[in-house]
Enzyme design. Structure first.
Site, PDB file in Angstrom:
ATOM      1  N   GLN A   1     -50.068  15.258  20.983  1.00 26.94           N
ATOM      2  CA  GLN A   1     -50.331  15.551  22.390  1.00 26.94           C
ATOM      3  C   GLN A   1     -51.270  16.750  22.507  1.00 26.94           C
ATOM      4  O   GLN A   1     -51.392  17.567  21.608  1.00 26.94           O
ATOM      5  CB  GLN A   1     -49.013  15.819  23.115  1.00 26.94           C
ATOM      6  CG  GLN A   1     -48.079  14.623  23.139  1.00 26.94           C
ATOM      7  CD  GLN A   1     -46.811  14.900  23.928  1.00 26.94           C
ATOM      8  OE1 GLN A   1     -46.831  15.551  24.967  1.00 26.94           O
ATOM      9  NE2 GLN A   1     -45.690  14.395  23.439  1.00 26.94           N
TER      10      GLN A   1
ATOM     11  N   ARG B   1     -41.638  30.757  20.951  1.00 28.09           N
ATOM     12  CA  ARG B   1     -41.051  30.313  19.694  1.00 28.09           C
ATOM     13  C   ARG B   1     -40.657  31.508  18.826  1.00 28.09           C
ATOM     14  O   ARG B   1     -39.602  31.520  18.188  1.00 28.09           O
ATOM     15  CB  ARG B   1     -42.042  29.405  18.953  1.00 28.09           C
ATOM     16  CG  ARG B   1     -42.203  28.033  19.569  1.00 28.09           C
ATOM     17  CD  ARG B   1     -43.007  27.102  18.678  1.00 28.09           C
ATOM     18  NE  ARG B   1     -44.415  27.445  18.591  1.00 28.09           N
ATOM     19  CZ  ARG B   1     -45.381  26.865  19.293  1.00 28.09           C
ATOM     20  NH1 ARG B   1     -45.082  25.908  20.168  1.00 28.09           N
ATOM     21  NH2 ARG B   1     -46.639  27.201  19.130  1.00 28.09           N
TER      22      ARG B   1
ATOM     23  N   ASP C   1     -33.084  17.990  17.034  1.00 27.13           N
ATOM     24  CA  ASP C   1     -34.273  17.792  17.847  1.00 27.13           C
ATOM     25  C   ASP C   1     -34.228  16.410  18.487  1.00 27.13           C
ATOM     26  O   ASP C   1     -34.009  15.414  17.787  1.00 27.13           O
ATOM     27  CB  ASP C   1     -35.533  17.906  16.990  1.00 27.13           C
ATOM     28  CG  ASP C   1     -35.834  19.345  16.604  1.00 27.13           C
ATOM     29  OD1 ASP C   1     -34.896  20.150  16.596  1.00 27.13           O
ATOM     30  OD2 ASP C   1     -36.997  19.655  16.300  1.00 27.13           O
TER      31      ASP C   1
ATOM     32  N   CYS D   1     -44.153  23.433  32.495  1.00 25.95           N
ATOM     33  CA  CYS D   1     -45.615  23.470  32.417  1.00 25.95           C
ATOM     34  C   CYS D   1     -46.243  22.803  33.638  1.00 25.95           C
ATOM     35  O   CYS D   1     -47.421  22.442  33.609  1.00 25.95           O
ATOM     36  CB  CYS D   1     -46.100  22.807  31.134  1.00 25.95           C
ATOM     37  SG  CYS D   1     -45.666  21.063  30.984  1.00 25.95           S
TER      38      CYS D   1
END
Length: 403
Positions: A204, A216, A252, A344
């Protein structure tokens, strides 16, 4: 003699925001379009009193009719102009000291660097470029020559597979090698000692979400011995930092099987002995709905969804979806744990996102303390005259369950 380009005239009193630095002229502000300019050409914009306002890219097909490049009537838009602007953008990153912490960063950030419609990201010497607008597309040779001369990258690879091109009247979405050697299937990059793998071909954006670097790293510092659930995990950058920081276990969750190869490499490169990392391919929304009801609870939940609001008309719906998603995320956190939540969506403001977290916490019946509310990193600068460029918001909230 000052350069001259086809003139575009504005309606009375519609020039103020552009004079104040906003780079867009909308269709409703145009009184008289240029007579001999095609989409992507350079035009000169004048107010109702024939005073020069700006010079920029024209697009007769777009709601954004002009994207301003300069307010200096004496500055021609030529190859030297783009070389100078790109050099300024690169210098801004160098002065920020980012190279001391990472070998991957955004070098050109569109309007915020005075280069509307152009993105360039550097992944350890492999440069990925995107041409979003018709104007920038017409300047392709000058842009590529400037990047080559200023950076001498190992390669330049194009990822202009973006929907914004269609709105600009560009019906193709070109990708492929432009110069130099072909990038490897996964480019290894590093940030704050964490090894990550970017998929420049299929990933992406341009291959990785560079804008979350600071968040992070902050998670890395808080993750020792923690159990981490990473929602919308993409290529597992947050979990990699958590493992680097000593997390005991990560899970995840992402809907796309395509992310697995890069994610697996990233997790394996950072997992300390004795820790565990798992990947689950699932639709996060129903997954979280179910998990919130039955558990288990985690020490840290990371919630970094894609943009949930593309149009202003979707505002109310997006606020509801964000609130429910964060409410369920809060329900998944053990007492004393941490929520790392991000948005976002540019049309969700900082205050909107604060209220989303507040309402979500109330709905989950937890108390929170916000440890950090972070915005853009230094390689994604914001021009105050262009508030539309603000999009990233990330909150770190400590969770307490009333006894």
């Amino acid at each position: 003699m000052p350069p001259h380009y086809p003139p575009l005239h504005l309606r009375p009193n519609s020039e103020r925001t552009v004079r104040n630095g906003h780079p867009w002229v909308f269709s409703g502000a145009v009184e008289r379009p240029p007579q001999d300019a095609d989409t992507g050409d350079i035009v000169d914009v004048f107010d109702a009193h024939e005073r020069f306002v700006c010079r920029g890219f024209y697009n007769r097909r777009s709601l954004i009719r002009v994207r301003s490049l300069t307010q200096d009537p004496n500055r021609p838009i030529d190859a030297s102009f783009f070389t100078e602007r790109i050099a300024q953008a690169i210098a801004l990153r160098r002065r920020a000291g980012l190279a001391a912490h990472t070998n991957a960063m955004r070098l050109i950030h569109g309007e915020s660097d005075g280069l509307p419609g152009l993105i360039a990201d550097d992944y350890a010497g492999y440069l990925v470029v995107q041409f979003h607008t018709a104007g920038m597309e017409k300047q392709r040779p000058a842009i590529l020559n400037a990047l080559q001369s200023l950076l001498a990258p190992r390669s330049m690879y194009e990822r202009s597979d973006v929907g914004t091109r269609r709105a600009e009247g560009l019906n193709d979405r070109p990708t492929g090698l432009l110069a130099g050697e072909a990038p490897p299937e996964f480019v290894e990059i590093e940030e704050y000692g964490t090894r990550l793998y970017a998929d420049l071909y299929r990933g992406q954006k341009t291959g990785f979400f560079l804008d979350q670097r600071t968040n992070r790293f902050y998670l890395q510092q808080l993750a020792r011995d923690q159990r981490v659930l990473n929602l919308f995990s993409y290529s597992s950058g947050f979990s990699a930092h958590a493992l680097k920081g000593g997390a005991s276990r990560t899970l995840d969750v992402d809907i796309s099987p395509q992310v697995v190869p890069a994610a697996r490499r990233t997790l394996d490169a950072n997992r300390p002995q004795g820790s565990h990392s798992d990947l689950l391919i699932a639709d996060v929304f129903p997954f979280v709905d179910e998990l919130a009801d039955r558990g288990p609870r985690y020490d840290i939940v990371v919630c970094d969804p894609p943009s949930l609001m593309r149009k202003r008309s979707q505002y109310k719906q997006a606020m509801g979806v964000y609130t429910k998603l964060n409410r369920n995320a809060f329900r998944l956190i053990a007492d004393g744990g941490l929520l790392v939540t991000a948005s976002c969506s540019a049309r969700i403001s900082q205050e909107d996102f604060f209220q989303i977290v507040r309402r979500a916490a109330a709905g989950a019946r937890v108390r929170t303390r916000i440890l950090a509310y972070n915005l853009h990193p230094a390689d994604h600068p914001i021009d105050p005259a262009f508030p539309d460029g603000r999009y990233l918001k990330c909150i770190f909230a400590r969770v307490h369950r009333p006894s």
